[in-house]
Design a protein around this motif. Structure first.
Motif, PDB file in Angstrom:
ATOM      1  N   GLY A  41     103.314  58.009  96.004  1.00 23.20           N
ATOM      2  CA  GLY A  41     104.371  58.929  96.425  1.00 23.20           C
ATOM      3  C   GLY A  41     104.176  59.408  97.841  1.00 23.20           C
ATOM      4  N   ASP A  42     104.324  60.721  98.049  1.00 23.87           N
ATOM      5  CA  ASP A  42     104.200  61.308  99.378  1.00 23.87           C
ATOM      6  C   ASP A  42     102.767  61.697  99.722  1.00 23.87           C
ATOM      7  OD1 ASP A  42     106.899  61.066  99.843  1.00 23.87           O
ATOM      8  OD2 ASP A  42     107.369  63.112  99.205  1.00 23.87           O
ATOM      9  N   VAL A  50      90.559  60.412 105.600  1.00 18.66           N
ATOM     10  CA  VAL A  50      89.391  60.169 106.459  1.00 18.66           C
ATOM     11  C   VAL A  50      89.791  60.342 107.926  1.00 18.66           C
ATOM     12  CG1 VAL A  50      87.793  58.367 107.271  1.00 18.66           C
ATOM     13  CG2 VAL A  50      88.090  58.777 104.813  1.00 18.66           C
ATOM     14  N   ASN A  51      90.948  59.800 108.333  1.00 17.78           N
ATOM     15  CA  ASN A  51      91.422  59.972 109.712  1.00 17.78           C
ATOM     16  C   ASN A  51      91.581  61.448 110.048  1.00 17.78           C
ATOM     17  OD1 ASN A  51      91.618  57.179 110.101  1.00 17.78           O
ATOM     18  ND2 ASN A  51      93.762  57.126 109.461  1.00 17.78           N
ATOM     19  N   ASP A  77     100.608  66.435 110.690  1.00 16.79           N
ATOM     20  CA  ASP A  77     100.843  65.094 110.134  1.00 16.79           C
ATOM     21  C   ASP A  77     100.253  64.011 111.030  1.00 16.79           C
ATOM     22  OD1 ASP A  77     102.194  66.276 108.036  1.00 16.79           O
ATOM     23  OD2 ASP A  77     104.190  65.859 108.861  1.00 16.79           O
ATOM     24  N   GLU A  78     100.244  64.256 112.343  1.00 16.55           N
ATOM     25  CA  GLU A  78      99.697  63.285 113.296  1.00 16.55           C
ATOM     26  C   GLU A  78      98.208  63.027 113.055  1.00 16.55           C
ATOM     27  OE1 GLU A  78     100.579  64.149 117.483  1.00 16.55           O
ATOM     28  OE2 GLU A  78     102.130  65.523 116.743  1.00 16.55           O
TER      29      GLU A  78
END
Length: 161
Positions: A41-42, A50-51, A77-78
């Motif tokens: 899903g979202d 991890v990022n 979100d970035e």
């Protein structure tokens, strides 16, 4: 027990010292690239988490060392994107490296830095910011384990049944 010792113990528990919860090295152990990319899903994938951990830990570590951030972000979100175009093994190595560097920086820091503000626009002492970074890391490690359980890729012998 002093602030530094408490923070270092929290950092170790998050990174590679099993304690009350699974450290991130164990949480990621044996995870394939395909499993790390899997999304439901979202929700974020494990790789995206991890990022995100790399982004915030590197950003605050650089600030702790006196190097201000050069890149402004418009949205949290970035931070989930693979900015360094690392492969899965490279991303894990990058995360483990920044966590190791954090512990070394805290261990070697002068005592007075912990009372100094981590932010220019408000007084938020480093000891408090570091405690919150540790909580943030632990939160996301829990997400990783939960995602692995949902995937069926979690080995309960690694902890957290």
């Amino acid at each position: 027990m002093d602030q530094r010792t408490i923070l270092l113990r929290q950092m170790g528990a998050n990174h590679n010292e099993p304690n009350w919860f699974v450290p991130v090295e164990r949480a990621l152990d044996g995870l394939t690239e395909e499993q790390a990319k899997e999304k439901s899903g979202d929700s974020n994938s494990i790789w995206e988490i991890v990022n995100h951990l790399i982004f915030w830990n590197e950003r605050y570590l650089n600030r702790f060392k006196g190097t201000p951030a050069t890149r402004k972000i418009d949205s949290n979100d970035e931070t989930f994107l693979n900015e360094n175009n690392e492969d899965w093994e490279g991303a894990k190595t990058q995360l483990f490296t920044v966590l190791t560097e954090w512990a070394a920086a805290v261990k070697e820091a002068d005592d007075e830095i912990f009372e100094r503000s981590a932010h220019e626009d408000r007084h938020d002492p480093w000891y408090s910011v570091l405690a919150n970074i540790n909580i943030h890391n632990a939160y996301h490690i829990g997400q990783i384990v939960e995602i692995r359980k949902t995937q069926g890729s979690w080995d309960p012998s690694k902890g957290v049944h």
